[in-house]
Design an enzyme around this catalytic site. Structure first.
Site, PDB file in Angstrom:
ATOM      1  CG  HIS A  60      -1.961  -1.017   1.234  1.00  0.00           C
ATOM      2  ND1 HIS A  60      -3.059  -0.931   2.054  1.00  0.00           N
ATOM      3  CD2 HIS A  60      -2.111  -2.161   0.522  1.00  0.00           C
ATOM      4  CE1 HIS A  60      -3.839  -1.977   1.857  1.00  0.00           C
ATOM      5  NE2 HIS A  60      -3.282  -2.739   0.930  1.00  0.00           N
ATOM      6  CD  GLU A  62      -1.999   4.240   3.152  1.00  0.00           C
ATOM      7  OE1 GLU A  62      -3.178   4.482   3.471  1.00  0.00           O
ATOM      8  OE2 GLU A  62      -1.683   3.403   2.283  1.00  0.00           O
ATOM      9  CB  CYS A  90      -6.483  -0.418   5.187  1.00  0.00           C
ATOM     10  SG  CYS A  90      -4.773  -1.009   5.168  1.00  0.00           S
ATOM     11  CB  CYS A  93      -2.014   1.692   6.164  1.00  0.00           C
ATOM     12  SG  CYS A  93      -1.617   0.850   4.607  1.00  0.00           S
TER      13      CYS A  93
END
Length: 156
Positions: A60, A62, A90, A93
């Site tokens: 992801h 992040e 999410c 993260c």
């Protein structure tokens, strides 16, 4: 530039970098989410989603930005950095943000289905959370919503 302009300019450059990464991710066929870490008024790391490209569900934006910043700074904790991201992180993260001890989290659009900050499990509010950053949401929200909506519309 006045001293009080510093945070405003950092916020602008953080979101500009995050949105550039989100657009690049979308162009690669990834969900268009971007992230940027800012420390001392400058972008120290930025990334867009790469889960499909890397065949890695943890890739992801992040996570990739946090990894790059930690590597560049030579530390697992980057408590003087602020994260700018185009969509609410999410749960995975959000946990990484906590473990990295980030100072502030700024994000654009909320994610009622997959978010882990103000939606879903609210990671930073859990008693097991060791560090919770200051959280600011809804900044450039419309821009993020349009980017995501157009991406998914074009794939249907």
């Amino acid at each position: 530039m006045k001293p009080e302009d510093g945070p405003v300019l950092a916020q602008q450059s953080g979101f500009d970098a995050a949105f550039a990464e989100a657009k690049a991710a979308g162009a690669r066929g990834e969900v268009p989410i971007g992230a940027a870490l800012v420390q001392d008024g400058r972008v120290i790391a930025q990334a867009g989603n790469r889960t499909r490209e890397l065949n890695d569900p943890t890739a992801h934006a992040e996570i990739l930005a946090i990894r790059a910043a930690c590597a560049a700074l030579g530390s697992e904790r980057i408590g003087e950095a602020d994260l700018y991201v185009t969509l609410e992180p999410c749960p995975m993260c959000a946990a990484a943000i906590s473990f990295a001890r980030l100072r502030r989290l700024y994000y654009s659009a909320s994610d009622p289905k997959g978010g882990g900050v103000e939606a879903g499990p609210r990671i930073f509010a859990q008693p097991t959370c060791h560090h919770a950053p200051e959280v600011y949401s809804g900044i450039r929200e419309r821009e993020a919503v349009v980017l995501l909506r157009d991406f998914f519309r074009d794939r249907r």
